[in-house]
Write a protein that holds these residues in place. Structure first.
Motif, short mmCIF file in Angstrom:
data_model
loop_
_atom_site.label_atom_id
_atom_site.label_comp_id
_atom_site.label_asym_id
_atom_site.label_seq_id
_atom_site.Cartn_x
_atom_site.Cartn_y
_atom_site.Cartn_z
N ASP A 236 2.89 10.74 7.36
CA ASP A 236 3.61 9.48 7.64
C ASP A 236 4.99 9.73 8.24
O ASP A 236 5.34 9.18 9.26
CB ASP A 236 3.74 8.56 6.42
N ASP B 241 -3.64 0.84 14.46
CA ASP B 241 -3.49 1.83 13.39
C ASP B 241 -4.77 2.64 13.19
O ASP B 241 -4.80 3.83 13.49
CB ASP B 241 -3.07 1.11 12.09
N ARG B 242 -5.84 1.99 12.73
CA ARG B 242 -7.05 2.73 12.37
C ARG B 242 -8.21 2.35 13.27
O ARG B 242 -8.61 1.20 13.31
CB ARG B 242 -7.43 2.41 10.91
N ARG C 117 -8.08 12.85 8.29
CA ARG C 117 -7.23 13.87 7.67
C ARG C 117 -8.03 14.76 6.72
O ARG C 117 -7.84 15.97 6.67
CB ARG C 117 -6.07 13.19 6.93
N GLU D 57 0.83 -1.21 0.00
CA GLU D 57 0.00 0.00 0.00
C GLU D 57 0.87 1.26 0.00
O GLU D 57 0.55 2.25 -0.66
CB GLU D 57 -0.88 -0.04 1.24
N SER D 58 1.93 1.20 0.78
CA SER D 58 2.78 2.39 0.93
C SER D 58 4.02 2.00 1.73
O SER D 58 4.07 0.92 2.32
CB SER D 58 2.01 3.46 1.72
O1 GYE Z 1 -0.85 7.08 6.28
C1 GYE Z 1 -0.66 5.38 4.68
C2 GYE Z 1 -0.98 3.92 4.82
O2 GYE Z 1 -3.28 3.76 8.01
C3 GYE Z 1 -2.01 5.51 8.81
O3 GYE Z 1 -2.13 3.87 5.59
C4 GYE Z 1 -2.13 4.47 7.81
C5 GYE Z 1 -2.07 4.98 6.43
C6 GYE Z 1 -0.80 5.73 6.09
O4 GYE Z 1 -1.01 3.27 3.67
O5 GYE Z 1 0.58 5.64 4.15
#
Ligand code: GYE
Length: 347
Positions: free
Chosen positions: A280, A146-147, A200, A69-70
């Motif tokens: 991030d 996290d979420r 956000r 994802e990132s």
């Molecule tokens: O900002 C993003 C990631 O859940 C905080 O998910 C996370 C977000 C984060 O893919 O980069």
């Protein structure tokens, strides 16, 4: 899944030897008695060792979002794997790959497999009641990481999350201090419906409304995708949309936006025409802040592995735990960041 087999085995062994011993004792010398005791002792130790081995295999099901994802997500997944391995936990990690329904069925499957703990990082914040109830009925503690998900407190054991509204507010407050003549903001949002995106995005929308700023573009990028963000900004430039602020809801999308501006010869960052805000604070992104390419990076800390291990160990020990824990996070400004800060970054 803890198994209690050892005790019976010890009893059987001890009984066998004693029974043999009984008839023999009348006949056996002290020496023999000592040997038998030693044998029983050894057997007991062996089984005890085996008991410890099987007893400690706590199994944790982790319902993760997307594998790639990132850079943040990569660091987050690594943190779980490393911390759980060090703690001796057996990890069962599954990835929803952008599909909320898939995450739900994966969670249900982990409950069927009787994991000891269920840790969920939701693609969507809504729609988790049934899973939480099923975990509860199965006696499996439900933990959010996290979420934060939309669940009432009676349906989950604990959470270790980021406060995304607070992260967004930090960025809005910083933008106010920039005292720009006008604010034309491009919002590159994360996955629609994830609490990270919701928090956000709400912050910048409220900030713009409260301060009379213009949001000239506001779209969520599926999968927090860097390439989609780059394309979106390139299209805005090609379409002649004027903007002077990029509000990118993660580092990767901020980098995508910068690549599009580079291609169009638009200046940005500390000495540029466009302010760049990211979220991030990965190490490479902080290097961009130090270089003046990003103006601001709001930290979102992915290192949840050790936090969840600590939480599970407390629950295992029957200790009270904080039900709603938010991670302490900071922000990094290109006017105040130092090389030391960047060097100290671990992800
Ligand atoms: O900002 C993003 C990631 O859940 C905080 O998910 C996370 C977000 C984060 O893919 O980069």
């Amino acid at each position: 899944m803890k198994r209690i087999i050892s005790l019976s085995l010890v009893l059987v062994l001890a009984f066998t030897f004693t029974a043999c011993g009984t008839t023999a004792t009348t006949e056996a010398t002290t020496e023999e008695a000592v040997t038998e005791e030693a044998v029983v002792e050894e057997a007991t130790e062996e089984v005890a060792t085996e008991e410890v081995a099987t007893e400690e295999a706590i199994t944790v099901g982790v319902v993760q979002t997307n594998a790639n994802e990132s850079d943040w997500r990569t660091a987050n997944t690594k943190s779980f794997n490393e911390a759980f391995a060090e703690a001796g936990f057996e990890i069962k990690m599954v990835f929803g790959e952008g599909d909320h329904a898939k995450q739900i069925s994966q969670a249900q499957q982990l409950i069927q497999e009787e994991v000891d703990y269920l840790v969920v990082l939701g693609l969507q914040s809504a729609g988790w009641e049934d899973v939480a109830k099923a975990a509860q009925e199965a006696g499996i503690p439900f933990i959010m990481a996290d979420r934060k998900l939309e669940l009432s407190e009676d349906l989950y054991t604990a959470m270790v999350c980021s406060d995304f509204a607070a992260e967004g507010t930090k960025a809005v407050d910083w933008l106010k201090t920039q005292a720009l003549d006008s604010y034309k903001i491009v919002v590159l949002g994360g996955d629609t419906g994830s609490s990270a995106q919701l928090g956000r995005s709400q912050a910048i929308e409220d900030g713009a409304a409260a301060n009379g700023w213009d949001i000239v573009f506001n779209q969520n990028m599926k999968g927090w995708d860097e390439t989609l963000a780059k394309q979106a900004v390139a299209d805005l430039i090609a379409g002649g949309t004027e903007f002077n602020v990029i509000y990118a809801e993660n580092d990767n999308m901020a980098r995508g936006a910068c690549d599009a501006m580079d291609a169009a010869g638009i200046t940005y960052g500390k000495d540029g025409d466009v302010k760049v805000i990211a979220f991030d604070a990965n190490k490479w992104a902080l290097e961009n802040v130090l270089a003046g390419k990003f103006n601001l990076d709001v930290e979102c800390n992915p290192l949840h592995g050790p936090r969840i291990v600590k939480l599970i160990n407390s629950l295992e020990a029957g200790e009270a735990v904080e039900q709603n824990a938010y991670v302490d996070e900071e922000m990094f400004d290109c006017d105040t960041i130092t090389q030391e800060i960047v060097d100290a970054r671990t992800y």
